[in-house]
Motif scaffolding. Structure first.
Motif, PDB file in Angstrom:
ATOM      1  N   ARG A 211       0.774  -0.914   0.102  1.00 47.69           N
ATOM      2  CA  ARG A 211       0.114   0.144  -0.390  1.00 47.69           C
ATOM      3  C   ARG A 211       0.601   2.036  -0.104  1.00 47.69           C
ATOM      4  O   ARG A 211       1.793   1.403   0.497  1.00 47.69           O
ATOM      5  N   ALA A 212       0.903   2.152  -0.644  1.00 48.87           N
ATOM      6  CA  ALA A 212       0.789   3.415  -0.662  1.00 48.87           C
ATOM      7  C   ALA A 212       0.104   4.342  -0.814  1.00 48.87           C
ATOM      8  O   ALA A 212      -1.080   4.583  -0.605  1.00 48.87           O
ATOM      9  N   ILE A 213       0.429   5.591  -0.028  1.00 45.85           N
ATOM     10  CA  ILE A 213      -0.388   6.710   0.436  1.00 45.85           C
ATOM     11  C   ILE A 213       0.057   8.043  -0.220  1.00 45.85           C
ATOM     12  O   ILE A 213       1.287   8.851  -0.670  1.00 45.85           O
ATOM     13  N   LEU A 214      -1.281   8.040  -0.760  1.00 48.27           N
ATOM     14  CA  LEU A 214      -0.657  10.014  -2.215  1.00 48.27           C
ATOM     15  C   LEU A 214      -1.539  10.774  -1.211  1.00 48.27           C
ATOM     16  O   LEU A 214      -2.490  11.098  -1.180  1.00 48.27           O
ATOM     17  N   ASN A 215      -0.775  11.628  -0.872  1.00 47.79           N
ATOM     18  CA  ASN A 215      -1.322  13.225   0.156  1.00 47.79           C
ATOM     19  C   ASN A 215      -1.372  14.003  -1.152  1.00 47.79           C
ATOM     20  O   ASN A 215       0.121  14.844  -1.671  1.00 47.79           O
TER      21      ASN A 215
ATOM     22  N   ARG B 287      -2.449  -1.369  -3.565  1.00 49.27           N
ATOM     23  CA  ARG B 287      -3.328  -0.521  -2.456  1.00 49.27           C
ATOM     24  C   ARG B 287      -3.267   0.911  -2.840  1.00 49.27           C
ATOM     25  O   ARG B 287      -2.064   1.359  -1.923  1.00 49.27           O
ATOM     26  N   LEU B 288      -3.709   1.927  -2.307  1.00 50.40           N
ATOM     27  CA  LEU B 288      -3.641   3.106  -2.170  1.00 50.40           C
ATOM     28  C   LEU B 288      -4.416   3.869  -2.132  1.00 50.40           C
ATOM     29  O   LEU B 288      -5.844   3.907  -2.297  1.00 50.40           O
ATOM     30  N   THR B 289      -4.454   5.282  -0.615  1.00 52.89           N
ATOM     31  CA  THR B 289      -4.941   5.432  -0.403  1.00 52.89           C
ATOM     32  C   THR B 289      -4.633   7.038  -0.549  1.00 52.89           C
ATOM     33  O   THR B 289      -3.595   7.244  -0.104  1.00 52.89           O
ATOM     34  N   PHE B 290      -6.053   7.499  -1.187  1.00 58.02           N
ATOM     35  CA  PHE B 290      -6.068   9.515  -1.641  1.00 58.02           C
ATOM     36  C   PHE B 290      -5.916  10.260  -0.288  1.00 58.02           C
ATOM     37  O   PHE B 290      -6.967   9.720   0.471  1.00 58.02           O
ATOM     38  N   GLY B 291      -5.073  10.607   0.377  1.00 58.65           N
ATOM     39  CA  GLY B 291      -5.315  11.900   1.293  1.00 58.65           C
ATOM     40  C   GLY B 291      -5.167  12.912   1.475  1.00 58.65           C
ATOM     41  O   GLY B 291      -4.708  13.889   0.365  1.00 58.65           O
ATOM     42  N   GLY B 292      -5.432  14.182   2.186  1.00 60.42           N
ATOM     43  CA  GLY B 292      -5.680  15.349   2.433  1.00 60.42           C
ATOM     44  C   GLY B 292      -4.241  15.822   2.701  1.00 60.42           C
ATOM     45  O   GLY B 292      -3.013  15.433   3.298  1.00 60.42           O
ATOM     46  N   GLY B 293      -4.392  17.095   1.825  1.00 67.47           N
ATOM     47  CA  GLY B 293      -5.611  17.938   2.359  1.00 67.47           C
ATOM     48  C   GLY B 293      -6.333  17.251   1.535  1.00 67.47           C
ATOM     49  O   GLY B 293      -6.317  16.279   0.436  1.00 67.47           O
ATOM     50  N   ASP B 294      -7.603  17.743   1.359  1.00 65.43           N
ATOM     51  CA  ASP B 294      -9.077  17.037   0.702  1.00 65.43           C
ATOM     52  C   ASP B 294      -8.664  16.473  -0.417  1.00 65.43           C
ATOM     53  O   ASP B 294      -8.625  17.204  -1.274  1.00 65.43           O
TER      54      ASP B 294
END
Length: 283
Positions: free
Chosen positions: A9-13, A53-60
């Motif tokens: 998983r990666a988080i894309l902020n 798996r990719l989590t899109f995060g914030g800012g919104d």
């Protein structure tokens, strides 16, 4: 030394700006402006590197008009699409609901108190509790893909039982509680929010004993359980990982487009924690 376990998983902020002022937020806002074409290339590169798996995060993420294109791209690439939003940019339209149903596997919204007073003190945003409840009512047909997120600190820990009753009435598929972690910019308010891991886990155990969650999955996330289980990628392609314990900082390891960036990520990051793996199922 490279870890044998590969992060999935990666988080894309979107780290340019945020409409809210949550004092415990870990995102160092102030990056360059967001460009749709760059974001699209980042998403493509994330899939190319083998993340599933990719989590899109914030800012919104929903503050950007192009987000529909980005979500559609991520889904087309076969990624499990998880979006965390504070809800302010989430328009209550049929078009938005159709977009969510066709592209988003999991949608996270914040709820940090059982009342407006507690939630809004945590979020530093008057009126946000009512707006969140309005969004949740609008999302009633999407609850099987809905996750509520709660940051737990010394400020709101005693409110958890009352908050649990509110969560049960809302019937999301999952409730994720996170121990406040003084990492990055969040370290500025450590004296106000600091909470030991033992106090956090004991509070979670009491919830399990006292509350019947029925079909709601309670996901308990201590600070240290989250360390280095995913890379954090900014919208401009910069890649960060957590520093090793006990340092609560981020380490910049390059650009997502660098030839050997995955080697650098795997030097630090391990497989996702069990609670998150269960969240995303077999993908």
């Amino acid at each position: 030394m490279t870890n044998s376990a590969r992060p999935s998983r990666a988080i894309l902020n979107f780290a340019h700006r945020c409409a809210m002022k949550c004092e415990w937020c870990y995102v160092p806002f102030g990056d360059s402006s967001v460009q749709e074409s760059v974001v699209a290339k980042v998403v493509e590169r994330i899939a190319e590197l083998g993340f599933t798996r990719l989590t899109f995060g914030g800012g919104d993420p929903f503050q950007y008009q192009f987000i529909a294109n980005t979500l559609e791209l991520a889904k087309k690439l076969g990624l499990f699409v998880h979006v965390d939003t504070h809800g302010l940019g989430l328009s209550e339209t049929d078009e938005t609901l159709a977009l969510l149903k066709s592209t988003v596997d999991l949608l996270g919204l914040p709820l940090d108190g059982s009342s407006a007073a507690i939630h809004e003190e945590m979020r530093q945003s008057p009126g946000h509790y009512a707006r969140t409840m309005q969004k949740l009512a609008w999302l009633s047909d999407f609850r099987s893909h809905l996750k509520l997120n709660t940051i737990v600190s010394q400020f709101n820990i005693n409110n958890l039982p009352a908050l649990a009753n509110v969560v049960c009435s809302l019937k999301p598929s999952r409730w994720s509680i996170y121990q406040y972690w003084p990492v990055g910019p969040a370290s500025r308010v450590e004296r106000r929010h600091a909470l030991t891991e033992s106090a956090f886990l004991e509070a979670a155990d009491r919830l399990r004993e006292a509350i019947l969650f029925d079909d709601i999955a309670l996901e308990v996330n201590s600070a240290e359980s989250r360390r280095n289980t995913y890379p954090i990628i900014h919208h401009d392609a910069k890649v960060f990982v957590h520093a090793a314990h006990p340092e609560n900082t981020f380490v910049h390891v390059g650009s997502i487009f660098d030839d050997h960036v995955m080697d650098r990520i795997r030097t630090t990051c391990i497989e996702d924690r069990p609670a998150a793996i269960e969240r995303y199922g077999s993908q």
